[in-house]
Design a protein around this motif. Structure first.
Motif, PDB file in Angstrom:
ATOM      1  N   LEU A   1       0.797  -1.210   0.140  1.00  0.00           N
ATOM      2  CA  LEU A   1      -0.129  -0.074   0.090  1.00  0.00           C
ATOM      3  C   LEU A   1       0.943   1.368  -0.039  1.00  0.00           C
ATOM      4  O   LEU A   1       0.412   2.520   0.086  1.00  0.00           O
TER       5      LEU A   1
ATOM      6  N   PHE B   1       0.537   3.641  -2.870  1.00  0.00           N
ATOM      7  CA  PHE B   1      -0.942   4.328  -3.182  1.00  0.00           C
ATOM      8  C   PHE B   1      -0.920   5.265  -1.825  1.00  0.00           C
ATOM      9  O   PHE B   1      -1.546   6.656  -2.136  1.00  0.00           O
TER      10      PHE B   1
ATOM     11  N   LEU C   1      -9.909   5.636   5.493  1.00  0.00           N
ATOM     12  CA  LEU C   1     -11.458   4.921   4.995  1.00  0.00           C
ATOM     13  C   LEU C   1     -10.778   4.402   3.539  1.00  0.00           C
ATOM     14  O   LEU C   1     -10.942   3.265   3.442  1.00  0.00           O
ATOM     15  N   ASN C   2     -10.244   5.222   2.776  1.00  0.00           N
ATOM     16  CA  ASN C   2      -9.663   5.122   1.655  1.00  0.00           C
ATOM     17  C   ASN C   2      -8.763   3.820   1.687  1.00  0.00           C
ATOM     18  O   ASN C   2      -8.926   2.894   0.800  1.00  0.00           O
TER      19      ASN C   2
ATOM     20  N   ARG D   1     -10.649   0.475   2.587  1.00  0.00           N
ATOM     21  CA  ARG D   1     -11.381  -0.175   1.475  1.00  0.00           C
ATOM     22  C   ARG D   1     -10.329  -0.899   0.453  1.00  0.00           C
ATOM     23  O   ARG D   1     -10.786  -1.980  -0.074  1.00  0.00           O
ATOM     24  N   MET D   2      -9.174  -0.291   0.227  1.00  0.00           N
ATOM     25  CA  MET D   2      -8.343  -0.989  -0.619  1.00  0.00           C
ATOM     26  C   MET D   2      -7.667  -2.101  -0.163  1.00  0.00           C
ATOM     27  O   MET D   2      -7.461  -3.214  -0.607  1.00  0.00           O
TER      28      MET D   2
ATOM     29  N   GLU E   1      -9.261  -4.076   2.098  1.00  0.00           N
ATOM     30  CA  GLU E   1     -10.455  -5.066   1.979  1.00  0.00           C
ATOM     31  C   GLU E   1     -10.410  -5.816   0.965  1.00  0.00           C
ATOM     32  O   GLU E   1     -10.563  -7.027   0.723  1.00  0.00           O
ATOM     33  N   ILE E   2     -10.212  -4.879  -0.171  1.00  0.00           N
ATOM     34  CA  ILE E   2     -10.228  -5.570  -1.487  1.00  0.00           C
ATOM     35  C   ILE E   2      -8.910  -6.622  -1.667  1.00  0.00           C
ATOM     36  O   ILE E   2      -8.784  -7.707  -2.142  1.00  0.00           O
ATOM     37  N   LEU E   3      -7.904  -6.108  -1.120  1.00  0.00           N
ATOM     38  CA  LEU E   3      -6.642  -6.975  -1.267  1.00  0.00           C
ATOM     39  C   LEU E   3      -6.845  -8.064  -0.334  1.00  0.00           C
ATOM     40  O   LEU E   3      -6.204  -9.067  -0.648  1.00  0.00           O
TER      41      LEU E   3
ATOM     42  N   ASP F   1      -9.690  -9.982   0.251  1.00  0.00           N
ATOM     43  CA  ASP F   1     -10.749 -10.630  -0.195  1.00  0.00           C
ATOM     44  C   ASP F   1     -10.119 -11.978  -0.760  1.00  0.00           C
ATOM     45  O   ASP F   1      -9.142 -12.429  -1.394  1.00  0.00           O
TER      46      ASP F   1
ATOM     47  N   PHE G   1       1.614   1.102 -10.618  1.00  0.00           N
ATOM     48  CA  PHE G   1       1.093   2.241  -9.906  1.00  0.00           C
ATOM     49  C   PHE G   1       2.449   2.640  -9.088  1.00  0.00           C
ATOM     50  O   PHE G   1       3.028   2.158  -8.388  1.00  0.00           O
TER      51      PHE G   1
ATOM     52  N   LYS H   1     -12.067  -2.912  -7.685  1.00  0.00           N
ATOM     53  CA  LYS H   1     -11.507  -4.381  -7.584  1.00  0.00           C
ATOM     54  C   LYS H   1     -11.369  -4.811  -8.846  1.00  0.00           C
ATOM     55  O   LYS H   1     -12.245  -4.448  -9.722  1.00  0.00           O
TER      56      LYS H   1
ATOM     57  N   LYS I   1     -16.408  -3.834  -6.844  1.00  0.00           N
ATOM     58  CA  LYS I   1     -16.278  -3.185  -5.603  1.00  0.00           C
ATOM     59  C   LYS I   1     -15.438  -2.061  -5.647  1.00  0.00           C
ATOM     60  O   LYS I   1     -14.327  -1.997  -6.271  1.00  0.00           O
ATOM     61  N   MET I   2     -15.965  -0.862  -5.007  1.00  0.00           N
ATOM     62  CA  MET I   2     -15.295   0.199  -4.933  1.00  0.00           C
ATOM     63  C   MET I   2     -13.968   0.364  -4.053  1.00  0.00           C
ATOM     64  O   MET I   2     -14.380   0.011  -2.788  1.00  0.00           O
ATOM     65  N   GLY I   3     -12.949   0.692  -4.251  1.00  0.00           N
ATOM     66  CA  GLY I   3     -11.966   0.797  -3.382  1.00  0.00           C
ATOM     67  C   GLY I   3     -11.416   2.296  -2.843  1.00  0.00           C
ATOM     68  O   GLY I   3     -11.326   2.727  -1.674  1.00  0.00           O
ATOM     69  N   PHE I   4     -11.344   3.012  -4.003  1.00  0.00           N
ATOM     70  CA  PHE I   4     -10.719   4.647  -3.634  1.00  0.00           C
ATOM     71  C   PHE I   4     -11.576   5.328  -4.570  1.00  0.00           C
ATOM     72  O   PHE I   4     -11.912   5.219  -5.631  1.00  0.00           O
TER      73      PHE I   4
ATOM     74  N   ILE J   1      -0.566  -2.938  -8.200  1.00  0.00           N
ATOM     75  CA  ILE J   1      -0.085  -2.057  -7.124  1.00  0.00           C
ATOM     76  C   ILE J   1       0.987  -2.907  -6.204  1.00  0.00           C
ATOM     77  O   ILE J   1       1.059  -4.118  -6.280  1.00  0.00           O
TER      78      ILE J   1
ATOM     79  N   PHE K   1      -5.623  -3.724  -9.544  1.00  0.00           N
ATOM     80  CA  PHE K   1      -6.885  -3.021  -9.401  1.00  0.00           C
ATOM     81  C   PHE K   1      -7.104  -2.334 -10.751  1.00  0.00           C
ATOM     82  O   PHE K   1      -6.493  -2.484 -11.643  1.00  0.00           O
TER      83      PHE K   1
END
Lengths: 73, 177
Positions: free
Chosen positions: A26, A29, A56-57, A60-61, A63-65, A67, B33, B47, B57-60, B137, B148
């Motif tokens: 991360l 990012f 928060l952002n 969320r990133m 959480e996706i990673l 998954d 990235f 995602k 699913k939205m990340g950012f 990423i 992503f």
């Protein structure tokens, strides 16, 4: 240059919140995320809302990673 | 509804520079990235998955992105979800392109259609360009690369003119209400 380095430290501090699951992934990012806030050079410049937004952002990133579906492929 | 693919290098609208900046960056960095990415706060990260019916699913959500500007934060933090639950037709129309993008191809489209924002009974006309690109990423050399999807959405000149909020009447295009 000095200012840039301070923000990098801040990015690392935020990344540590998500340490167990690969904060290194991360880091770029977070770095880009913090560069978006113009004129902020130090972690003390961020307001409470901005910190919350960053977290928060990032969450969320993360959480996706994290998954489990991601590991299948 | 009309979706047409465009060439990101040849867009003459005011937003063309933004599209070229992002497109050029992805080409130059080969889809990796890095923290020096331009216009990061105008991007949306999703995602990297697609089923052709739902948006991933939205990340950012970039604070400067078109989505954030249009929604102005009035539907909580997940503006994208709010539109999806309200307007299923819109999702069905835009979702198929994500399959192509998730496979690693660049998607550059111009979309003209109507959407119904949450809480509105009347659909609104939208006209925008979108640029979807898969990116990686982290650092290179991971055993399983982490992907992503980055989405850049920018309104066309026509939309900008007809939605100018400061002087709505002076800027309105003739023949459109």
């Amino acid at each position: 240059m000095n200012a840039k380095r301070l923000l990098e430290k801040e990015a690392e501090a935020f990344a540590k919140v998500f340490e167990d699951t690969g904060s290194l992934i991360l880091l770029p990012f977070l770095d880009a995320l913090m560069n978006d806030y113009d004129g902020k050079t130090d972690f003390r410049d961020f307001t409470r809302e901005e910190r919350r937004e960053i977290l928060l952002n990032t969450r969320r990133m993360m959480e996706i990673l994290e998954d489990p579906k991601e590991d299948e492929g | 509804m009309h979706i047409a693919s465009v060439d990101p290098a040849n867009i003459s609208d005011a937003c063309g520079a933004q599209i070229r900046a992002i497109d050029g960056y992805w080409k130059k960095s080969n889809g990796i990235f890095r923290s020096d990415i331009p216009l990061h706060n105008s991007l949306l990260h999703y995602k990297c998955e697609a089923d052709g019916e739902h948006l991933p699913k939205m990340g950012f959500t970039g604070p400067n992105s078109f989505l954030a500007q249009v929604m102005e934060g009035q539907f909580g933090n997940d503006a994208s979800k709010a539109v999806q639950t309200q307007d299923g037709k819109f999702v069905q129309a835009v979702a198929p392109a994500f399959i192509k993008a998730a496979a690693g191809h660049l998607v550059a489209d111009r979309i003209s259609m109507e959407v119904t924002p949450p809480g509105h009974l009347k659909p609104y006309f939208v006209d925008y360009f979108r640029l979807i690109r898969r990116f990686q990423i982290g650092f290179t050399g991971l055993r399983t690369p982490k992907y992503f999807l980055s989405v850049l959405v920018v309104p066309t000149d026509e939309w900008r003119l007809s939605h100018h909020t400061e002087f709505p009447d002076a800027m309105r295009l003739p023949g459109r209400n």
